[in-house]
Design a protein around this motif. Structure first.
Motif, PDB file in Angstrom:
ATOM      1  N   TYR A 184       0.849  -1.187   0.000  1.00  0.00           N
ATOM      2  CA  TYR A 184       0.000   0.000   0.000  1.00  0.00           C
ATOM      3  C   TYR A 184       0.891   1.246   0.000  1.00  0.00           C
ATOM      4  O   TYR A 184       1.704   1.433   0.913  1.00  0.00           O
ATOM      5  CB  TYR A 184      -0.899   0.027   1.229  1.00  0.00           C
ATOM      6  N   ASN A 185       0.741   2.073  -1.008  1.00  0.00           N
ATOM      7  CA  ASN A 185       1.471   3.337  -1.091  1.00  0.00           C
ATOM      8  C   ASN A 185       0.469   4.490  -1.007  1.00  0.00           C
ATOM      9  O   ASN A 185      -0.487   4.544  -1.791  1.00  0.00           O
ATOM     10  CB  ASN A 185       2.249   3.442  -2.406  1.00  0.00           C
ATOM     11  N   PHE A 216       3.309   0.565   3.398  1.00  0.00           N
ATOM     12  CA  PHE A 216       3.639  -0.663   4.129  1.00  0.00           C
ATOM     13  C   PHE A 216       3.129  -1.861   3.335  1.00  0.00           C
ATOM     14  O   PHE A 216       2.337  -1.727   2.400  1.00  0.00           O
ATOM     15  CB  PHE A 216       3.078  -0.658   5.562  1.00  0.00           C
ATOM     16  N   THR A 217       3.606  -3.049   3.707  1.00  0.00           N
ATOM     17  CA  THR A 217       3.256  -4.287   3.012  1.00  0.00           C
ATOM     18  C   THR A 217       2.625  -5.261   3.994  1.00  0.00           C
ATOM     19  O   THR A 217       3.134  -5.434   5.105  1.00  0.00           O
ATOM     20  CB  THR A 217       4.492  -4.917   2.366  1.00  0.00           C
ATOM     21  N   LYS A 218       1.517  -5.882   3.573  1.00  0.00           N
ATOM     22  CA  LYS A 218       0.816  -6.850   4.414  1.00  0.00           C
ATOM     23  C   LYS A 218       0.419  -8.063   3.582  1.00  0.00           C
ATOM     24  O   LYS A 218       0.168  -7.962   2.370  1.00  0.00           O
ATOM     25  CB  LYS A 218      -0.450  -6.224   5.015  1.00  0.00           C
ATOM     26  N   GLU A 219       0.326  -9.191   4.233  1.00  0.00           N
ATOM     27  CA  GLU A 219      -0.139 -10.403   3.556  1.00  0.00           C
ATOM     28  C   GLU A 219      -1.660 -10.440   3.565  1.00  0.00           C
ATOM     29  O   GLU A 219      -2.295 -10.156   4.579  1.00  0.00           O
ATOM     30  CB  GLU A 219       0.406 -11.641   4.251  1.00  0.00           C
ATOM     31  N   VAL A 220      -2.259 -10.750   2.412  1.00  0.00           N
ATOM     32  CA  VAL A 220      -3.716 -10.815   2.284  1.00  0.00           C
ATOM     33  C   VAL A 220      -4.103 -12.135   1.632  1.00  0.00           C
ATOM     34  O   VAL A 220      -3.256 -12.842   1.060  1.00  0.00           O
ATOM     35  CB  VAL A 220      -4.262  -9.632   1.446  1.00  0.00           C
ATOM     36  N   LYS A 221      -5.390 -12.460   1.688  1.00  0.00           N
ATOM     37  CA  LYS A 221      -5.879 -13.719   1.140  1.00  0.00           C
ATOM     38  C   LYS A 221      -6.399 -13.574  -0.287  1.00  0.00           C
ATOM     39  O   LYS A 221      -6.441 -14.551  -1.033  1.00  0.00           O
ATOM     40  CB  LYS A 221      -6.988 -14.269   2.035  1.00  0.00           C
ATOM     41  N   ASP A 222      -6.847 -12.353  -0.636  1.00  0.00           N
ATOM     42  CA  ASP A 222      -7.454 -12.150  -1.950  1.00  0.00           C
ATOM     43  C   ASP A 222      -7.157 -10.716  -2.400  1.00  0.00           C
ATOM     44  O   ASP A 222      -6.836  -9.847  -1.583  1.00  0.00           O
ATOM     45  CB  ASP A 222      -8.963 -12.383  -1.883  1.00  0.00           C
ATOM     46  N   TYR A 223      -7.309 -10.461  -3.704  1.00  0.00           N
ATOM     47  CA  TYR A 223      -7.006  -9.134  -4.229  1.00  0.00           C
ATOM     48  C   TYR A 223      -7.987  -8.070  -3.729  1.00  0.00           C
ATOM     49  O   TYR A 223      -7.588  -6.945  -3.437  1.00  0.00           O
ATOM     50  CB  TYR A 223      -7.000  -9.168  -5.762  1.00  0.00           C
ATOM     51  N   THR A 224      -9.245  -8.409  -3.635  1.00  0.00           N
ATOM     52  CA  THR A 224     -10.236  -7.439  -3.132  1.00  0.00           C
ATOM     53  C   THR A 224     -11.133  -8.027  -2.059  1.00  0.00           C
ATOM     54  O   THR A 224     -11.527  -7.331  -1.127  1.00  0.00           O
ATOM     55  CB  THR A 224     -11.138  -6.926  -4.286  1.00  0.00           C
ATOM     56  N   ASN A 225     -11.469  -9.316  -2.191  1.00  0.00           N
ATOM     57  CA  ASN A 225     -12.427  -9.943  -1.281  1.00  0.00           C
ATOM     58  C   ASN A 225     -11.735 -10.401   0.004  1.00  0.00           C
ATOM     59  O   ASN A 225     -11.603 -11.589   0.285  1.00  0.00           O
ATOM     60  CB  ASN A 225     -13.114 -11.122  -1.969  1.00  0.00           C
TER      61      ASN A 225
END
Length: 292
Positions: A184-185, A216-225
């Motif tokens: 995220y920028n 910052f950078t974070k781990e997510v499960k899906d691109y939007t959902n």
């Protein structure tokens, strides 16, 4: 005399931007129009200038479902898309719309930031959130614009005031080993203007612009959902606006108050410090220093 000498020097984009930055924010419409009229004959310079400084936002009241903020992020030609109804005003053909998953994220963000502005701002504050794709697919990333417009008139001791913040976030992804890392920028810009008057300090107008960036950078499960996107974007904007608000309060406003107190007000006698103001003028003219 050559034609260039007759018309005067040709300003550069850097000079145009610097001149605009020196002008009061509360007169931003007049400032941009005035500079544009000077460089009107240079199409390339004019277009580049407007692209870089024309961050003016206005409120559209045409959507019966509610007011929304008009800006570059929701514009298509001369029409603007409402984040509430997802319709363009005035109606236009072949307009651009976010994909279904991105539109769902946009609706959720609008609901969340509606609560956010009620907590931090006044009930009359308008907030609009827009989402758009950065490429052909969501895996290539997308942009999010969080726009807040808070205007006050004749409240307490303030004659008028406005807070316009523009929070632009780009979300990009790096997928490896079955995990998705979201980066995220954020670039936040705040235009603040206020005017007030009193018998002690007279008529005072304060205005300015402040810009900050974060990421910052974070781990997510899906691109939007994924609810993580909602929380990550919300925290990013909240922390940045709090930081800017604290900077404005502790640095800019406090320093302005110190100058006003020194030049216009005698804290001991409680009346305008004419002697102090005259002493400051002498220093500016190169006279004797002010006695502490």
């Amino acid at each position: 005399m050559t034609e260039e000498e007759q018309s005067g020097p040709n300003p550069s984009i850097k000079e145009c931007i610097q001149l605009n930055q020196l002008m009061p924010i509360m007169d931003i419409d007049k400032n941009i129009d005035a500079i544009s009229s000077v460089i009107y004959d240079n199409d390339d310079l004019l277009n580049e200038f407007l692209q870089k400084v024309d961050n003016r936002t206005k409120v559209c009241k045409d959507d019966e479902k509610g007011e929304f903020i008009m800006c570059e992020q929701n514009r298509d030609g001369d029409s603007y898309r409402s984040p509430i109804s997802n319709k363009y005003f005035p109606p236009t053909e072949d307009a651009k719309y976010p994909s279904a998953p991105l539109r769902q994220l946009e609706e959720t963000l609008n609901k969340m930031f509606k609560i956010y502005v009620r907590l931090y701002y006044s009930t009359s504050t308008i907030c609009s959130v827009y989402c758009w794709e950065l490429g052909e697919s969501l895996s290539e990333g997308y942009g999010v614009a969080v726009l807040i417009k808070n205007s006050l008139t004749d409240q307490k001791k303030i004659n008028s005031g406005s807070w316009d913040s523009s929070n632009l976030i780009t979300v990009t992804f790096d997928e490896s080993s079955g995990k998705i890392q979201a980066k995220y920028n954020l670039i936040s810009t705040v235009n603040l203007a206020m005017s007030f008057s009193s018998k002690i300090c007279g008529k005072v107008c304060l205005s300015g612009t402040i810009a900050r960036s974060s990421h910052f950078t974070k781990e997510v499960k899906d691109y939007t959902n994924d609810e993580a996107h909602i929380g990550n974007i919300g925290v990013l904007v909240e922390e940045m606006e709090n930081s800017i608000r604290n900077t404005l309060d502790t640095v800019y406003l406090t320093k302005s108050k110190q100058i006003i107190d020194t030049a216009r007000y005698n804290p001991t006698e409680g009346k305008p410090g004419i002697a102090q103001a005259n002493a400051l003028k002498e220093v500016w003219k190169g006279g004797a220093p002010v006695n502490k």
